[in-house]
Design a protein around this motif. Structure first.
Motif, PDB file in Angstrom:
ATOM      1  N   PRO A 185       0.767  -1.180  -0.124  1.00  0.00           N
ATOM      2  CA  PRO A 185      -0.066  -0.010   0.031  1.00  0.00           C
ATOM      3  C   PRO A 185       0.857   1.209   0.105  1.00  0.00           C
ATOM      4  O   PRO A 185       0.352   2.100  -0.703  1.00  0.00           O
ATOM      5  CB  PRO A 185      -0.879  -0.042   1.345  1.00  0.00           C
ATOM      6  CG  PRO A 185      -1.026  -1.453   1.430  1.00  0.00           C
ATOM      7  CD  PRO A 185       0.290  -2.267   1.046  1.00  0.00           C
ATOM      8  N   ALA A 186       1.861   1.386   0.779  1.00  0.00           N
ATOM      9  CA  ALA A 186       2.555   2.524   0.898  1.00  0.00           C
ATOM     10  C   ALA A 186       3.183   2.977  -0.721  1.00  0.00           C
ATOM     11  O   ALA A 186       3.291   4.037  -1.105  1.00  0.00           O
ATOM     12  CB  ALA A 186       3.739   2.648   1.967  1.00  0.00           C
ATOM     13  N   TYR A 187       3.840   2.003  -1.219  1.00  0.00           N
ATOM     14  CA  TYR A 187       4.345   1.952  -2.605  1.00  0.00           C
ATOM     15  C   TYR A 187       3.264   2.490  -3.430  1.00  0.00           C
ATOM     16  O   TYR A 187       3.454   3.201  -4.314  1.00  0.00           O
ATOM     17  CB  TYR A 187       5.120   0.693  -2.967  1.00  0.00           C
ATOM     18  CG  TYR A 187       6.417   0.837  -2.018  1.00  0.00           C
ATOM     19  CD1 TYR A 187       7.594   1.491  -2.496  1.00  0.00           C
ATOM     20  CD2 TYR A 187       6.434  -0.218  -1.000  1.00  0.00           C
ATOM     21  CE1 TYR A 187       8.950   1.137  -1.831  1.00  0.00           C
ATOM     22  CE2 TYR A 187       7.674  -0.155  -0.366  1.00  0.00           C
ATOM     23  CZ  TYR A 187       8.913   0.246  -0.743  1.00  0.00           C
ATOM     24  OH  TYR A 187       9.956   0.145   0.218  1.00  0.00           O
ATOM     25  N   ALA A 188       2.018   1.608  -3.461  1.00  0.00           N
ATOM     26  CA  ALA A 188       0.909   1.954  -4.630  1.00  0.00           C
ATOM     27  C   ALA A 188       0.539   3.227  -4.203  1.00  0.00           C
ATOM     28  O   ALA A 188       0.105   4.013  -5.332  1.00  0.00           O
ATOM     29  CB  ALA A 188      -0.151   0.656  -4.122  1.00  0.00           C
ATOM     30  N   HIS A 189       0.550   3.947  -3.115  1.00  0.00           N
ATOM     31  CA  HIS A 189       0.155   5.099  -2.819  1.00  0.00           C
ATOM     32  C   HIS A 189       1.035   6.249  -3.758  1.00  0.00           C
ATOM     33  O   HIS A 189       0.395   7.157  -4.337  1.00  0.00           O
ATOM     34  CB  HIS A 189      -0.013   5.521  -1.279  1.00  0.00           C
ATOM     35  CG  HIS A 189      -0.193   7.034  -1.129  1.00  0.00           C
ATOM     36  ND1 HIS A 189      -1.527   7.632  -1.173  1.00  0.00           N
ATOM     37  CD2 HIS A 189       0.808   8.005  -0.810  1.00  0.00           C
ATOM     38  CE1 HIS A 189      -1.503   8.792  -0.740  1.00  0.00           C
ATOM     39  NE2 HIS A 189      -0.213   9.145  -0.354  1.00  0.00           N
ATOM     40  N   GLU A 190       2.229   5.983  -3.294  1.00  0.00           N
ATOM     41  CA  GLU A 190       3.235   7.043  -4.132  1.00  0.00           C
ATOM     42  C   GLU A 190       2.924   6.765  -5.839  1.00  0.00           C
ATOM     43  O   GLU A 190       3.038   7.816  -6.505  1.00  0.00           O
ATOM     44  CB  GLU A 190       4.734   6.812  -3.759  1.00  0.00           C
ATOM     45  CG  GLU A 190       5.000   6.902  -2.368  1.00  0.00           C
ATOM     46  CD  GLU A 190       4.501   8.486  -1.961  1.00  0.00           C
ATOM     47  OE1 GLU A 190       4.712   9.486  -2.831  1.00  0.00           O
ATOM     48  OE2 GLU A 190       4.386   8.898  -0.892  1.00  0.00           O
ATOM     49  N   MET A 191       2.948   5.530  -6.270  1.00  0.00           N
ATOM     50  CA  MET A 191       2.909   5.303  -7.620  1.00  0.00           C
ATOM     51  C   MET A 191       1.461   6.087  -8.086  1.00  0.00           C
ATOM     52  O   MET A 191       1.532   6.685  -9.016  1.00  0.00           O
ATOM     53  CB  MET A 191       2.514   3.626  -7.847  1.00  0.00           C
ATOM     54  CG  MET A 191       2.272   3.222  -9.248  1.00  0.00           C
ATOM     55  SD  MET A 191       0.634   3.276  -9.851  1.00  0.00           S
ATOM     56  CE  MET A 191      -0.081   1.903  -8.843  1.00  0.00           C
ATOM     57  N   LEU A 192       0.376   6.007  -7.428  1.00  0.00           N
ATOM     58  CA  LEU A 192      -0.772   6.550  -7.964  1.00  0.00           C
ATOM     59  C   LEU A 192      -0.615   8.165  -8.001  1.00  0.00           C
ATOM     60  O   LEU A 192      -1.256   8.905  -8.622  1.00  0.00           O
ATOM     61  CB  LEU A 192      -1.936   6.244  -6.999  1.00  0.00           C
ATOM     62  CG  LEU A 192      -2.312   4.868  -7.258  1.00  0.00           C
ATOM     63  CD1 LEU A 192      -3.504   4.461  -6.183  1.00  0.00           C
ATOM     64  CD2 LEU A 192      -3.023   4.486  -8.843  1.00  0.00           C
ATOM     65  N   ARG A 193      -0.036   8.525  -6.882  1.00  0.00           N
ATOM     66  CA  ARG A 193       0.359  10.049  -6.697  1.00  0.00           C
ATOM     67  C   ARG A 193       1.170  10.534  -7.948  1.00  0.00           C
ATOM     68  O   ARG A 193       0.869  11.456  -8.727  1.00  0.00           O
ATOM     69  CB  ARG A 193       1.130  10.351  -5.467  1.00  0.00           C
ATOM     70  CG  ARG A 193       0.042  10.496  -4.364  1.00  0.00           C
ATOM     71  CD  ARG A 193       0.999  10.890  -3.162  1.00  0.00           C
ATOM     72  NE  ARG A 193       1.351  12.310  -3.177  1.00  0.00           N
ATOM     73  CZ  ARG A 193       2.710  12.818  -2.402  1.00  0.00           C
ATOM     74  NH1 ARG A 193       3.379  11.872  -1.801  1.00  0.00           N
ATOM     75  NH2 ARG A 193       2.897  14.109  -2.940  1.00  0.00           N
ATOM     76  N   ALA A 194       2.318   9.991  -8.332  1.00  0.00           N
ATOM     77  CA  ALA A 194       2.981  10.198  -9.520  1.00  0.00           C
ATOM     78  C   ALA A 194       1.956  10.098 -10.719  1.00  0.00           C
ATOM     79  O   ALA A 194       2.134  10.891 -11.610  1.00  0.00           O
ATOM     80  CB  ALA A 194       4.304   9.331  -9.600  1.00  0.00           C
ATOM     81  N   HIS A 195       1.540   9.111 -10.885  1.00  0.00           N
ATOM     82  CA  HIS A 195       0.706   8.903 -12.316  1.00  0.00           C
ATOM     83  C   HIS A 195      -0.194   9.893 -12.537  1.00  0.00           C
ATOM     84  O   HIS A 195      -0.541  10.532 -13.505  1.00  0.00           O
ATOM     85  CB  HIS A 195      -0.014   7.532 -12.104  1.00  0.00           C
ATOM     86  CG  HIS A 195      -0.629   7.136 -13.398  1.00  0.00           C
ATOM     87  ND1 HIS A 195      -0.010   6.798 -14.479  1.00  0.00           N
ATOM     88  CD2 HIS A 195      -2.029   7.001 -13.849  1.00  0.00           C
ATOM     89  CE1 HIS A 195      -0.960   6.824 -15.579  1.00  0.00           C
ATOM     90  NE2 HIS A 195      -2.223   6.731 -15.379  1.00  0.00           N
ATOM     91  N   SER A 196      -0.972  10.393 -11.417  1.00  0.00           N
ATOM     92  CA  SER A 196      -2.007  11.438 -11.572  1.00  0.00           C
ATOM     93  C   SER A 196      -1.302  12.619 -12.042  1.00  0.00           C
ATOM     94  O   SER A 196      -1.889  13.448 -12.721  1.00  0.00           O
ATOM     95  CB  SER A 196      -2.672  11.732 -10.053  1.00  0.00           C
ATOM     96  OG  SER A 196      -3.635  12.905 -10.163  1.00  0.00           O
ATOM     97  N   LYS A 197      -0.133  13.034 -11.368  1.00  0.00           N
ATOM     98  CA  LYS A 197       0.401  14.235 -11.921  1.00  0.00           C
ATOM     99  C   LYS A 197       0.983  14.303 -13.227  1.00  0.00           C
ATOM    100  O   LYS A 197       0.725  15.204 -13.968  1.00  0.00           O
ATOM    101  CB  LYS A 197       1.597  14.431 -10.984  1.00  0.00           C
ATOM    102  CG  LYS A 197       1.318  14.804  -9.432  1.00  0.00           C
ATOM    103  CD  LYS A 197       2.596  14.753  -8.430  1.00  0.00           C
ATOM    104  CE  LYS A 197       1.901  15.096  -7.028  1.00  0.00           C
ATOM    105  NZ  LYS A 197       2.827  14.893  -6.140  1.00  0.00           N
ATOM    106  N   ILE A 198       1.443  13.027 -13.754  1.00  0.00           N
ATOM    107  CA  ILE A 198       1.973  13.028 -15.140  1.00  0.00           C
ATOM    108  C   ILE A 198       0.958  12.996 -15.957  1.00  0.00           C
ATOM    109  O   ILE A 198       0.978  13.485 -17.175  1.00  0.00           O
ATOM    110  CB  ILE A 198       2.924  11.591 -15.087  1.00  0.00           C
ATOM    111  CG1 ILE A 198       4.083  11.555 -14.301  1.00  0.00           C
ATOM    112  CG2 ILE A 198       3.164  11.361 -16.554  1.00  0.00           C
ATOM    113  CD1 ILE A 198       4.964  10.393 -14.275  1.00  0.00           C
ATOM    114  N   LYS A 199      -0.217  12.256 -15.723  1.00  0.00           N
ATOM    115  CA  LYS A 199      -1.553  12.221 -16.457  1.00  0.00           C
ATOM    116  C   LYS A 199      -1.937  13.740 -16.817  1.00  0.00           C
ATOM    117  O   LYS A 199      -2.480  13.816 -17.886  1.00  0.00           O
ATOM    118  CB  LYS A 199      -2.398  11.176 -15.879  1.00  0.00           C
ATOM    119  CG  LYS A 199      -3.512  10.906 -16.791  1.00  0.00           C
ATOM    120  CD  LYS A 199      -4.360   9.619 -16.463  1.00  0.00           C
ATOM    121  CE  LYS A 199      -5.094  10.049 -15.151  1.00  0.00           C
ATOM    122  NZ  LYS A 199      -5.802   8.914 -14.593  1.00  0.00           N
ATOM    123  N   ASN A 200      -1.760  14.403 -15.863  1.00  0.00           N
ATOM    124  CA  ASN A 200      -2.291  15.979 -15.818  1.00  0.00           C
ATOM    125  C   ASN A 200      -1.553  16.777 -16.693  1.00  0.00           C
ATOM    126  O   ASN A 200      -1.811  17.969 -16.980  1.00  0.00           O
ATOM    127  CB  ASN A 200      -2.763  16.420 -14.663  1.00  0.00           C
ATOM    128  CG  ASN A 200      -3.910  15.799 -13.854  1.00  0.00           C
ATOM    129  OD1 ASN A 200      -4.615  15.427 -14.461  1.00  0.00           O
ATOM    130  ND2 ASN A 200      -3.801  15.867 -12.455  1.00  0.00           N
TER     131      ASN A 200
END
Length: 286
Positions: free
Chosen positions: A198-213
């Motif tokens: 979960p801790a790694y997945a949280h950071e993965m999703l944060r990064a993906h959201s920013k890149i997608k935007n």
């Protein structure tokens, strides 16, 4: 005699351990603590602040997949920016492409480079041998912020996790600066963490959201590396123009005749076929 073990906690109740035959080096720099060890199974390996970075045995998986995927999509990469990557493995793979004219490698901590040159020449040997490689020892966020518009065809973010010196490489500002620094057909590849714990997945999703935007094309692909948490790790593929599947050119890449240990053109498309739980996380941000 007591056995010496390197252990990294992947969660509070899960840890990964390697029996150490010798500790080669331990150094506290102004930025982080660097340790080099020897082991029978994984050979020489090094850690930063206690977290695994590179081992002799499995580094090829990471360095193949961060490098060869974008080169098999972009037809004419000439200028490359590597953020992080002080172990030299990513630069080593980039240098295998004769069409590349200039490589800037930016690592905040020169000691990572110098110690890898001493203890891990398998990855670092190219850094002083290929005149196309230009090393800069400074903050990657500041470096890319000063880049000229459209200066690079490819940016490879070979970073540590988003803590300590690597934290700024997971921000909106950084991704926006990368977009600015890339040519109209430029590609960004970033170390994208793991989807499993979960801790790694949280950071993965944060990064993906920013890149997608930030980028019109933002995809995620996977690879497997035994010494990273869960073994299941991701890279992000972002581009202004090229889709990693639609614009993939396997025949052109195969014609280069590069021998690799992990990447191949059959695996390329498959790497973007993610497990259902990862797809659902990326789609719903959960």
């Amino acid at each position: 005699m007591t056995d010496l073990w390197y252990s990294e906690y992947h969660t509070d109740d899960v840890r990964f351990s390697i029996k150490v035959t010798k500790q080669l080096c331990s150094e506290q720099t102004p930025f982080q603590k660097i340790d080099f060890f020897e082991s029978e199974t994984f050979g020489t390996f090094f850690t930063i602040d206690g977290l695994m970075m590179v081992t002799q045995k499995d580094e090829f998986a990471y360095h193949d997949m961060i490098t060869h995927v974008p080169f098999a999509v972009h037809p004419a990469v000439k200028r490359v920016l590597i953020i992080g990557g002080g172990d030299g493995g990513t630069a080593r793979e980039v240098c295998r492409y004769p069409g590349v004219k200039h490589i800037d490698l930016v690592d905040i901590d020169e000691r990572v480079v110098r110690l890898c040159q001493q203890y891990l020449p398998q990855t670092a040997a190219v850094l002083d041998k290929d005149p196309r490689v230009h090393m800069h020892f400074e903050d990657g966020l500041q470096f890319v912020g000063r880049a000229q518009e459209g200066e690079y065809d490819l940016v490879l973010v070979d970073s540590t996790d988003p803590v300590g010196p690597g934290e700024g490489l997971f921000t909106n500002t950084f991704y926006q600066n990368c977009y600015h620094a890339l040519a109209d057909d430029g590609i960004l590849i970033n170390q994208h963490e793991s989807p499993y714990y979960p801790a790694y997945a949280h950071e993965m999703l944060r990064a993906h959201s920013k890149i997608k935007n930030t980028f019109p094309i933002a995809r995620v692909y996977q690879f497997y590396i035994p010494t990273y948490p869960s073994g299941h790790w991701l890279f992000g593929f972002a581009s202004k123009k090229y889709d990693p599947i639609v614009d993939f050119q396997p025949d052109r890449w195969n014609a280069l005749g590069l021998k690799t240990k992990y990447y191949n053109t059959d695996l390329h498309t498959a790497a973007f076929a993610l497990p259902s739980y990862v797809r659902e996380m990326l789609e719903h941000g959960e």
